[in-house]
Scaffold this motif. Structure first.
Motif, mmCIF file in Angstrom:
data_model
loop_
_atom_site.group_PDB
_atom_site.id
_atom_site.type_symbol
_atom_site.label_atom_id
_atom_site.label_comp_id
_atom_site.label_asym_id
_atom_site.label_seq_id
_atom_site.Cartn_x
_atom_site.Cartn_y
_atom_site.Cartn_z
ATOM 1 N N ILE A 68 0.850 -1.188 0.000
ATOM 2 C CA ILE A 68 0.000 0.000 0.000
ATOM 3 C C ILE A 68 0.885 1.237 0.000
ATOM 4 C CG2 ILE A 68 -1.765 1.280 1.292
ATOM 5 C CD1 ILE A 68 -2.786 -1.356 0.143
ATOM 6 N N LYS A 69 0.644 2.136 -0.952
ATOM 7 C CA LYS A 69 1.476 3.338 -1.028
ATOM 8 C C LYS A 69 0.848 4.536 -0.321
ATOM 9 C CE LYS A 69 -0.127 4.612 -5.665
ATOM 10 N NZ LYS A 69 0.266 4.875 -7.028
ATOM 11 N N VAL A 84 -4.369 2.985 -1.086
ATOM 12 C CA VAL A 84 -4.142 2.818 -2.519
ATOM 13 C C VAL A 84 -3.004 1.814 -2.715
ATOM 14 C CG1 VAL A 84 -3.498 3.982 -4.664
ATOM 15 C CG2 VAL A 84 -4.895 5.183 -2.944
ATOM 16 N N PRO A 85 -3.273 0.716 -3.411
ATOM 17 C CA PRO A 85 -2.216 -0.274 -3.627
ATOM 18 C C PRO A 85 -1.212 0.191 -4.683
ATOM 19 C CG PRO A 85 -4.207 -0.957 -4.750
ATOM 20 C CD PRO A 85 -4.548 0.298 -3.987
ATOM 21 N N VAL A 106 -9.049 -3.948 -12.161
ATOM 22 C CA VAL A 106 -8.347 -2.742 -11.751
ATOM 23 C C VAL A 106 -8.885 -2.337 -10.385
ATOM 24 C CG1 VAL A 106 -7.860 -0.337 -12.299
ATOM 25 C CG2 VAL A 106 -8.090 -2.002 -14.142
ATOM 26 N N LEU A 107 -7.995 -2.271 -9.419
ATOM 27 C CA LEU A 107 -8.379 -1.915 -8.065
ATOM 28 C C LEU A 107 -7.928 -0.490 -7.803
ATOM 29 C CD1 LEU A 107 -9.500 -2.917 -5.322
ATOM 30 C CD2 LEU A 107 -7.150 -3.507 -4.749
ATOM 31 N N ASN A 108 -8.859 0.406 -7.616
ATOM 32 C CA ASN A 108 -8.551 1.807 -7.391
ATOM 33 C C ASN A 108 -8.052 2.042 -5.967
ATOM 34 O OD1 ASN A 108 -8.472 4.560 -8.141
ATOM 35 N ND2 ASN A 108 -10.423 4.906 -7.126
ATOM 36 N N LYS A 109 -8.826 1.559 -4.976
ATOM 37 C CA LYS A 109 -8.429 1.746 -3.576
ATOM 38 C C LYS A 109 -9.201 0.788 -2.681
ATOM 39 C CE LYS A 109 -11.842 5.275 -2.489
ATOM 40 N NZ LYS A 109 -12.099 6.639 -2.063
ATOM 41 N N PHE A 110 -8.584 0.490 -1.553
ATOM 42 C CA PHE A 110 -9.273 -0.218 -0.484
ATOM 43 C C PHE A 110 -9.950 0.827 0.386
ATOM 44 C CE2 PHE A 110 -6.028 -3.336 -1.595
ATOM 45 C CZ PHE A 110 -6.777 -4.497 -1.616
ATOM 46 N N ASN A 115 -24.326 -10.833 4.233
ATOM 47 C CA ASN A 115 -23.003 -11.040 4.811
ATOM 48 C C ASN A 115 -21.852 -10.603 3.923
ATOM 49 O OD1 ASN A 115 -22.986 -11.624 7.441
ATOM 50 N ND2 ASN A 115 -22.723 -13.809 7.221
ATOM 51 N N PHE A 116 -22.109 -9.769 2.950
ATOM 52 C CA PHE A 116 -21.041 -9.167 2.169
ATOM 53 C C PHE A 116 -20.872 -7.732 2.632
ATOM 54 C CE2 PHE A 116 -22.272 -12.588 -0.638
ATOM 55 C CZ PHE A 116 -21.083 -12.963 -1.255
ATOM 56 N N ILE A 117 -19.630 -7.269 2.684
ATOM 57 C CA ILE A 117 -19.390 -5.863 2.992
ATOM 58 C C ILE A 117 -18.505 -5.265 1.899
ATOM 59 C CG2 ILE A 117 -19.617 -6.170 5.494
ATOM 60 C CD1 ILE A 117 -16.499 -5.782 5.564
ATOM 61 N N PRO A 118 -18.647 -3.967 1.633
ATOM 62 C CA PRO A 118 -17.786 -3.318 0.647
ATOM 63 C C PRO A 118 -16.412 -3.076 1.251
ATOM 64 C CG PRO A 118 -19.278 -1.723 1.618
ATOM 65 C CD PRO A 118 -19.643 -3.058 2.182
ATOM 66 N N ILE A 119 -15.345 -3.450 0.516
ATOM 67 C CA ILE A 119 -13.993 -3.234 1.036
ATOM 68 C C ILE A 119 -13.104 -2.444 0.087
ATOM 69 C CG2 ILE A 119 -14.035 -5.282 2.499
ATOM 70 C CD1 ILE A 119 -12.064 -6.513 0.322
ATOM 71 N N ALA A 120 -13.532 -2.291 -1.174
ATOM 72 C CA ALA A 120 -12.679 -1.611 -2.150
ATOM 73 C C ALA A 120 -13.533 -1.081 -3.296
ATOM 74 C CB ALA A 120 -11.616 -2.576 -2.684
ATOM 75 N N GLU A 121 -12.900 -0.269 -4.133
ATOM 76 C CA GLU A 121 -13.533 0.237 -5.356
ATOM 77 C C GLU A 121 -12.640 -0.092 -6.540
ATOM 78 O OE1 GLU A 121 -13.994 4.445 -5.050
ATOM 79 O OE2 GLU A 121 -15.634 4.302 -3.617
ATOM 80 N N ASP A 122 -13.278 -0.380 -7.679
ATOM 81 C CA ASP A 122 -12.502 -0.555 -8.903
ATOM 82 C C ASP A 122 -12.293 0.807 -9.556
ATOM 83 O OD1 ASP A 122 -14.823 0.079 -10.359
ATOM 84 O OD2 ASP A 122 -15.109 -1.954 -11.124
ATOM 85 N N ALA A 123 -11.697 0.827 -10.731
ATOM 86 C CA ALA A 123 -11.368 2.084 -11.414
ATOM 87 C C ALA A 123 -12.598 2.907 -11.786
ATOM 88 C CB ALA A 123 -10.552 1.785 -12.662
#
Length: 104
Positions: free
Chosen positions: A4-5, A42-43, A56-60, A83-91
């Motif tokens: 993670i940067k 941000v990875p 494409v993973l934009n951010k966790f 039982n699903f939770i949001p953990i990240a967003e794509d581009a």
């Protein structure tokens, strides 16, 4: 391993426990460790391969401290997907979900 940067402000384990209790979810241990270390972010590598498709993973998402945090999605947007939770967003801003209460 994901590098993670850019991370969000750190949280403590008590925050995670409060969220699990408030929203009746049991977060996987690996995800809890990630959140305690980074609280989202941000990875370095945003492209990865999943089932022979580029993703494409934009951010966790952070657990707290952002308008677009896991806590806010669960609370403000009344997010509840079996039982699903949001953990990240794509581009494109689409949510990437994590299934809770499972060993998978």
């Amino acid at each position: 391993m994901i590098n993670i940067k850019k991370s969000y402000p750190y949280i403590i384990e008590g925050h995670i426990i409060n969220i699990e209790q408030a929203f009746k979810v049991k977060l996987p241990i690996g995800y809890k460790k990630f959140i305690l270390e980074h609280n989202g972010g941000v990875p370095e590598k945003i492209f990865f391969l999943k089932n022979d498709a580029d993703v494409v993973l934009n951010k966790f998402l952070p657990m707290k401290y952002s308008n677009y945090s896991v806590e806010n999605y669960l609370d403000d947007f009344h997010f509840n997907h079996q039982n699903f939770i949001p953990i990240a967003e794509d581009a494109f801003g689409n949510l990437i979900l994590l299934k809770c209460d499972t060993e998978e």
